[in-house]
Write a protein that holds these residues in place. Structure first.
Motif, PDB file in Angstrom:
ATOM      1  N   UNK A 292      77.400  57.690   5.999  1.00  0.00           N
ATOM      2  CA  UNK A 292      76.329  58.520   6.562  1.00  0.00           C
ATOM      3  C   UNK A 292      75.514  59.197   5.475  1.00  0.00           C
ATOM      4  N   UNK A 293      76.169  59.658   4.441  1.00  0.00           N
ATOM      5  CA  UNK A 293      75.431  60.354   3.380  1.00  0.00           C
ATOM      6  C   UNK A 293      74.498  59.392   2.654  1.00  0.00           C
ATOM      7  N   UNK A 294      74.999  58.203   2.348  1.00  0.00           N
ATOM      8  CA  UNK A 294      74.173  57.251   1.607  1.00  0.00           C
ATOM      9  C   UNK A 294      73.015  56.739   2.466  1.00  0.00           C
ATOM     10  N   UNK A 295      73.285  56.461   3.725  1.00  0.00           N
ATOM     11  CA  UNK A 295      72.242  55.934   4.595  1.00  0.00           C
ATOM     12  C   UNK A 295      71.145  56.962   4.847  1.00  0.00           C
ATOM     13  N   UNK A 296      71.526  58.181   5.183  1.00  0.00           N
ATOM     14  CA  UNK A 296      70.517  59.220   5.424  1.00  0.00           C
ATOM     15  C   UNK A 296      69.813  59.621   4.140  1.00  0.00           C
ATOM     16  N   UNK A 297      70.492  59.413   3.004  1.00  0.00           N
ATOM     17  CA  UNK A 297      69.894  59.780   1.727  1.00  0.00           C
ATOM     18  C   UNK A 297      68.674  58.972   1.355  1.00  0.00           C
ATOM     19  N   UNK A 298      68.476  57.811   2.002  1.00  0.00           N
ATOM     20  CA  UNK A 298      67.284  57.027   1.733  1.00  0.00           C
ATOM     21  C   UNK A 298      66.020  57.742   2.200  1.00  0.00           C
ATOM     22  N   UNK A 299      66.169  58.632   3.171  1.00  0.00           N
ATOM     23  CA  UNK A 299      64.999  59.282   3.754  1.00  0.00           C
ATOM     24  C   UNK A 299      65.056  60.798   3.655  1.00  0.00           C
ATOM     25  N   UNK A 300      66.198  61.370   4.018  1.00  0.00           N
ATOM     26  CA  UNK A 300      66.288  62.832   4.111  1.00  0.00           C
ATOM     27  C   UNK A 300      66.219  63.464   2.725  1.00  0.00           C
TER      28      UNK A 300
ATOM     29  N   UNK B 166      65.575  61.662  14.285  1.00  0.00           N
ATOM     30  CA  UNK B 166      64.291  61.624  13.585  1.00  0.00           C
ATOM     31  C   UNK B 166      64.392  60.952  12.226  1.00  0.00           C
ATOM     32  N   UNK B 167      65.473  61.219  11.512  1.00  0.00           N
ATOM     33  CA  UNK B 167      65.664  60.629  10.182  1.00  0.00           C
ATOM     34  C   UNK B 167      65.725  59.112  10.269  1.00  0.00           C
ATOM     35  N   UNK B 168      66.457  58.589  11.236  1.00  0.00           N
ATOM     36  CA  UNK B 168      66.652  57.147  11.279  1.00  0.00           C
ATOM     37  C   UNK B 168      65.433  56.416  11.825  1.00  0.00           C
ATOM     38  N   UNK B 169      64.668  57.061  12.681  1.00  0.00           N
ATOM     39  CA  UNK B 169      63.401  56.460  13.076  1.00  0.00           C
ATOM     40  C   UNK B 169      62.497  56.318  11.853  1.00  0.00           C
ATOM     41  N   UNK B 170      62.494  57.317  11.026  1.00  0.00           N
ATOM     42  CA  UNK B 170      61.692  57.267   9.814  1.00  0.00           C
ATOM     43  C   UNK B 170      62.221  56.213   8.854  1.00  0.00           C
ATOM     44  N   UNK B 171      63.548  56.075   8.794  1.00  0.00           N
ATOM     45  CA  UNK B 171      64.139  55.077   7.917  1.00  0.00           C
ATOM     46  C   UNK B 171      63.722  53.670   8.333  1.00  0.00           C
TER      47      UNK B 171
ATOM     48  N   UNK C 265      66.772  49.550  18.800  1.00  0.00           N
ATOM     49  CA  UNK C 265      68.179  49.269  18.539  1.00  0.00           C
ATOM     50  C   UNK C 265      68.835  50.413  17.788  1.00  0.00           C
ATOM     51  N   UNK C 266      68.084  51.047  16.868  1.00  0.00           N
ATOM     52  CA  UNK C 266      68.603  52.220  16.153  1.00  0.00           C
ATOM     53  C   UNK C 266      68.885  53.345  17.136  1.00  0.00           C
ATOM     54  N   UNK C 267      67.933  53.589  18.031  1.00  0.00           N
ATOM     55  CA  UNK C 267      68.114  54.645  19.033  1.00  0.00           C
ATOM     56  C   UNK C 267      69.331  54.367  19.906  1.00  0.00           C
TER      57      UNK C 267
ATOM     58  N   UNK D 139      73.635  49.690  10.906  1.00  0.00           N
ATOM     59  CA  UNK D 139      73.020  49.152   9.689  1.00  0.00           C
ATOM     60  C   UNK D 139      72.170  47.927  10.018  1.00  0.00           C
ATOM     61  N   UNK D 140      72.647  47.082  10.913  1.00  0.00           N
ATOM     62  CA  UNK D 140      71.876  45.904  11.305  1.00  0.00           C
ATOM     63  C   UNK D 140      70.525  46.320  11.878  1.00  0.00           C
ATOM     64  N   UNK D 141      70.549  47.308  12.756  1.00  0.00           N
ATOM     65  CA  UNK D 141      69.319  47.752  13.396  1.00  0.00           C
ATOM     66  C   UNK D 141      68.348  48.345  12.385  1.00  0.00           C
ATOM     67  N   UNK D 142      68.888  49.151  11.468  1.00  0.00           N
ATOM     68  CA  UNK D 142      68.039  49.754  10.446  1.00  0.00           C
ATOM     69  C   UNK D 142      67.472  48.689   9.521  1.00  0.00           C
ATOM     70  N   UNK D 143      68.320  47.745   9.107  1.00  0.00           N
ATOM     71  CA  UNK D 143      67.892  46.692   8.186  1.00  0.00           C
ATOM     72  C   UNK D 143      66.760  45.857   8.779  1.00  0.00           C
ATOM     73  N   UNK D 144      66.845  45.599  10.079  1.00  0.00           N
ATOM     74  CA  UNK D 144      65.812  44.810  10.749  1.00  0.00           C
ATOM     75  C   UNK D 144      64.598  45.650  11.127  1.00  0.00           C
ATOM     76  N   UNK D 145      64.703  46.974  10.960  1.00  0.00           N
ATOM     77  CA  UNK D 145      63.587  47.844  11.304  1.00  0.00           C
ATOM     78  C   UNK D 145      63.297  47.880  12.788  1.00  0.00           C
TER      79      UNK D 145
END
Length: 226
Positions: free
Chosen positions: A144-152, A95-100, A203-205, A193-199
């Motif tokens: 993981x902490x830094x990446x999830x920290x953008x949203x969580x 859920x966090x990364x979908x939101x990210x 691919x994130x899933x 990171x590539x998948x998240x960066x491209x939104x």
């Protein structure tokens, strides 16, 4: 138990807790290993009070067990414990990364294009491919902490970080004993990171599903044939 030098800074409680956590993560303090407040205080050259406080903190984090008569010992996690950690963080992380993904445009607009996270990803993936646990663990936890920290929010980020530390505490002794630990070290940080960066949510899933499946396959491997 080797000590890495006397702790002299003012935040003794946190310094001792961090030092002992590193010892456990590195596998130098093994599951089930016992020690006392006096022992640790002598190793680090500090008084008993901050040591006791640090050990209580690590006990609250699930890394140590306390025995009124024998002191403290490193908690011994089971394979089922590890599976539970993987499943619990999967429920939250998906859920966090979908939101990210939904917020990537906003992050770029605010000048936060995930550059530092990519560096963590590259270093973590490189260490995983090389089978270098000493390098991998620190970068993986920071990634993981830094990446999830953008949203969580802080509470979720702290909870996930604690689960990851516990998972590494369980994993390290098994990986160090393995003939080919590289085969069981996930190295998909850059793809995520590539998948998240491209939104790209799909691919994130896919990247997260591959990560969770990798961890559970390793747990099955530890259990042996069924």
């Amino acid at each position: 138990m080797p000590a890495s030098g006397a702790v002299t800074r003012s935040t003794l409680r946190q310094q001792v807790a961090d030092a002992l956590r590193d010892e456990v993560l590195a596998g130098r303090l093994q599951p089930g290993q016992e020690f006392t407040v006096k022992h640790i205080a002598e190793q680090y050259g500090v008084s008993a009070t901050p040591v006791r406080e640090a050990l209580v903190d690590l006990t609250a984090q699930g890394l140590l067990d306390s025995d009124q008569h024998r002191g403290f010992r490193v908690h011994r996690f089971s394979v089922d414990d590890y599976r539970g950690m993987v499943e619990a963080r999967a429920l939250i992380v998906d859920g966090i990364f979908q939101r990210l993904c939904e917020r990537v445009g906003d992050l770029h607009a605010r000048g936060a294009p995930l550059v530092s996270v990519r560096r963590r990803a590259e270093e973590a993936a490189r260490a995983a491919r090389a089978g270098d646990l000493d390098i991998l663990i620190g970068y993986d936890l920071r990634f993981w902490r830094e990446l999830s920290g953008f949203v969580a929010n802080r509470y979720i980020a702290d909870f996930l970080h604690r689960l990851r530390v516990q998972a590494w505490v369980f994993a390290v002794p098994h990986l160090r004993a393995a003939r080919e630990p590289r085969a069981w070290l996930w190295n998909g940080h850059e793809a995520l990171v590539d998948a998240v960066t491209l939104g790209e949510p799909d691919a994130v899933t896919a990247a997260l599903d591959a990560y969770h499946a990798h961890c559970l396959r390793w747990a099955d491997h530890l259990d042996g044939p069924r």
